[in-house]
Design an enzyme around this catalytic site. Sequence first.
Site, PDB file in Angstrom:
ATOM      1  N   ASP A 230      53.267  33.329 -16.414  1.00  0.00           N
ATOM      2  CA  ASP A 230      52.747  32.854 -17.697  1.00  0.00           C
ATOM      3  C   ASP A 230      51.388  32.220 -17.448  1.00  0.00           C
ATOM      4  O   ASP A 230      51.286  31.167 -16.818  1.00  0.00           O
ATOM      5  CB  ASP A 230      53.714  31.833 -18.288  1.00  0.00           C
ATOM      6  CG  ASP A 230      53.306  31.364 -19.678  1.00  0.00           C
ATOM      7  OD1 ASP A 230      52.227  31.767 -20.155  1.00  0.00           O
ATOM      8  OD2 ASP A 230      54.065  30.587 -20.280  1.00  0.00           O
ATOM      9  N   GLY A 234      51.840  31.915 -23.916  1.00  0.00           N
ATOM     10  CA  GLY A 234      52.684  33.097 -24.071  1.00  0.00           C
ATOM     11  C   GLY A 234      52.076  34.380 -23.565  1.00  0.00           C
ATOM     12  O   GLY A 234      52.652  35.458 -23.748  1.00  0.00           O
ATOM     13  N   TYR A 329       4.980  39.922 -20.378  1.00  0.00           N
ATOM     14  CA  TYR A 329       4.814  41.056 -19.461  1.00  0.00           C
ATOM     15  C   TYR A 329       5.998  41.996 -19.598  1.00  0.00           C
ATOM     16  O   TYR A 329       7.070  41.623 -20.032  1.00  0.00           O
ATOM     17  CB  TYR A 329       4.679  40.596 -18.005  1.00  0.00           C
ATOM     18  CG  TYR A 329       5.908  39.905 -17.455  1.00  0.00           C
ATOM     19  CD1 TYR A 329       6.935  40.614 -16.839  1.00  0.00           C
ATOM     20  CD2 TYR A 329       6.045  38.514 -17.546  1.00  0.00           C
ATOM     21  CE1 TYR A 329       8.055  39.985 -16.337  1.00  0.00           C
ATOM     22  CE2 TYR A 329       7.173  37.871 -17.046  1.00  0.00           C
ATOM     23  CZ  TYR A 329       8.169  38.612 -16.452  1.00  0.00           C
ATOM     24  OH  TYR A 329       9.284  37.975 -15.953  1.00  0.00           O
ATOM     25  N   SER A 342      19.791  34.750 -13.925  1.00  0.00           N
ATOM     26  CA  SER A 342      18.652  34.414 -14.774  1.00  0.00           C
ATOM     27  C   SER A 342      17.418  35.263 -14.473  1.00  0.00           C
ATOM     28  O   SER A 342      16.386  35.097 -15.114  1.00  0.00           O
ATOM     29  CB  SER A 342      18.305  32.926 -14.641  1.00  0.00           C
ATOM     30  OG  SER A 342      17.985  32.601 -13.292  1.00  0.00           O
ATOM     31  N   GLY A 343      17.533  36.174 -13.515  1.00  0.00           N
ATOM     32  CA  GLY A 343      16.454  37.124 -13.294  1.00  0.00           C
ATOM     33  C   GLY A 343      15.602  36.876 -12.070  1.00  0.00           C
ATOM     34  O   GLY A 343      14.493  37.408 -11.967  1.00  0.00           O
ATOM     35  N   HIS A 347      11.387  40.926  -4.450  1.00  0.00           N
ATOM     36  CA  HIS A 347      10.925  42.275  -4.797  1.00  0.00           C
ATOM     37  C   HIS A 347       9.492  42.539  -4.345  1.00  0.00           C
ATOM     38  O   HIS A 347       8.721  41.620  -4.027  1.00  0.00           O
ATOM     39  CB  HIS A 347      11.060  42.525  -6.304  1.00  0.00           C
ATOM     40  CG  HIS A 347      10.153  41.709  -7.173  1.00  0.00           C
ATOM     41  ND1 HIS A 347       8.812  41.969  -7.320  1.00  0.00           N
ATOM     42  CD2 HIS A 347      10.415  40.641  -7.979  1.00  0.00           C
ATOM     43  CE1 HIS A 347       8.272  41.115  -8.159  1.00  0.00           C
ATOM     44  NE2 HIS A 347       9.226  40.286  -8.572  1.00  0.00           N
ATOM     45  N   CYS A 365      10.407  34.853  -9.402  1.00  0.00           N
ATOM     46  CA  CYS A 365      10.892  35.715  -8.318  1.00  0.00           C
ATOM     47  C   CYS A 365      10.203  35.371  -7.003  1.00  0.00           C
ATOM     48  O   CYS A 365       9.252  34.601  -6.951  1.00  0.00           O
ATOM     49  CB  CYS A 365      10.642  37.176  -8.672  1.00  0.00           C
ATOM     50  SG  CYS A 365      11.639  37.771 -10.045  1.00  0.00           S
ATOM     51  N   ASN A 367       8.001  37.075  -4.497  1.00  0.00           N
ATOM     52  CA  ASN A 367       7.121  38.234  -4.331  1.00  0.00           C
ATOM     53  C   ASN A 367       6.811  38.466  -2.860  1.00  0.00           C
ATOM     54  O   ASN A 367       6.449  37.522  -2.145  1.00  0.00           O
ATOM     55  CB  ASN A 367       5.795  38.018  -5.067  1.00  0.00           C
ATOM     56  CG  ASN A 367       5.931  38.040  -6.583  1.00  0.00           C
ATOM     57  OD1 ASN A 367       4.952  37.863  -7.297  1.00  0.00           O
ATOM     58  ND2 ASN A 367       7.125  38.247  -7.096  1.00  0.00           N
TER      59      ASN A 367
END
Length: 411
Positions: A230, A234, A329, A342-343, A347, A365, A367
């Site tokens: 359970d 229920g 952008y 959150s991104g 990269h 980010c 870079n």
Amino acid sequence: MLSRRRMLATGAGVAAGIAGAAVLTGCSDGGKKTGAAAGTTGGEGGGGPQPAKLTITPAADSKDVAPSSPVTVAIENGTLESVAVAAGTKTLAGTLAEDKHNWQSTGTLAYGQTYTVTVTGVDTAGTAVNQTATFTTLKPAGTVSITFQANPMLALKNGGTYGVGQPVIVFFNKAVTNKDAVEQAMQVTTSPAVEGKWHWVSSQSAHWRPEKYWTPGTTVKVSANLLGVDIGKGVYGGGNASASFSIGKSRIAIADSTTKQMECYVDGQMVRKIPCSMGKGGKGAIGSKGEKIDYLTASGVHVLMTKEPLVTMSSASYGVTNKNDPNYYEEKIRLACRISLSGEYVHLADWNIPKHGKENTSHGCINIAPDHAKWFYDTFDVGDVVEVRNTPKQLTLTDGLGDWNVPYAEW
């Protein structure tokens, strides 16, 4: 003196009730002797065959039986020939012991069903012993299903290999309120053995991790035996499930906002030092809902979530939709390794090479230059660690996999 007919009737009532089980002796059908009592010798202290006793569990006419309950049949003073457990056209698998004294179900029951147990056997005198009994399983208000996840964006690959930062994640498609019962039904086993804890990141997501990063080469198995449990209000677990994975090499990248360098370690050895540019901060924008955007890379332990060879990044994802805004952008970015919901990514950023190692100018980010981006993309994988240091913002528990930022004593 008792007649033989009277003796048979008396023998048929010998069995005593056992809690949770139906205890049944042989019986007659239309005058045909089918019980073990046939052949019993008369008189006190008779040394003849004893009446056969059948014990069926769950007991006859039981209600609300949990689907996780086993079905068993046992016989005394006789042997079993066949046991069938069925609900409509569906039968329950089971195994008869070699001595034919016991039968045990190997399949699982279903919710909201009426099962009929049909037993045939013989007593020690070779007389047939036949019996049937029925019981019903509980009918829940609803059932819940689970998914084993690598992270909120990616299902766990059963048998896959993950990094040293990979937590065990069980995601429920409905909210869990009876968390203690659910935790008791979930088990994590590892080789070599390591202690760990469950933590509810949300009402639908339970994470398990050890105190420190995994040791490379560890194998991990998670079992969720939720059938009949359970989970609250229920709602019951819809079934049992398990998955396993292994831990690969230790791959940890440490990105420092002060030095603008990202040091990459493989099995404890620094193998590459990468100049980088991180979140610029201090030049925030206002999102479409009036929220302030800080453009900072969050400090703390991130866990690599996905790798994408090409991804479209847009300021619209965090609320900047006005194309006239200098912070607007929309770009196609190559070799993107996501480290937060959150991104935040590690990269390729060839347009920003002059700033790498010198100035933080990104929108949050990390870079890096093309050759470094290719190496990082080819080397690091899901579950590996990217630790960010010396920024004024802290990664939250739910922004991707912020598990390792919670002290173990509070986990």
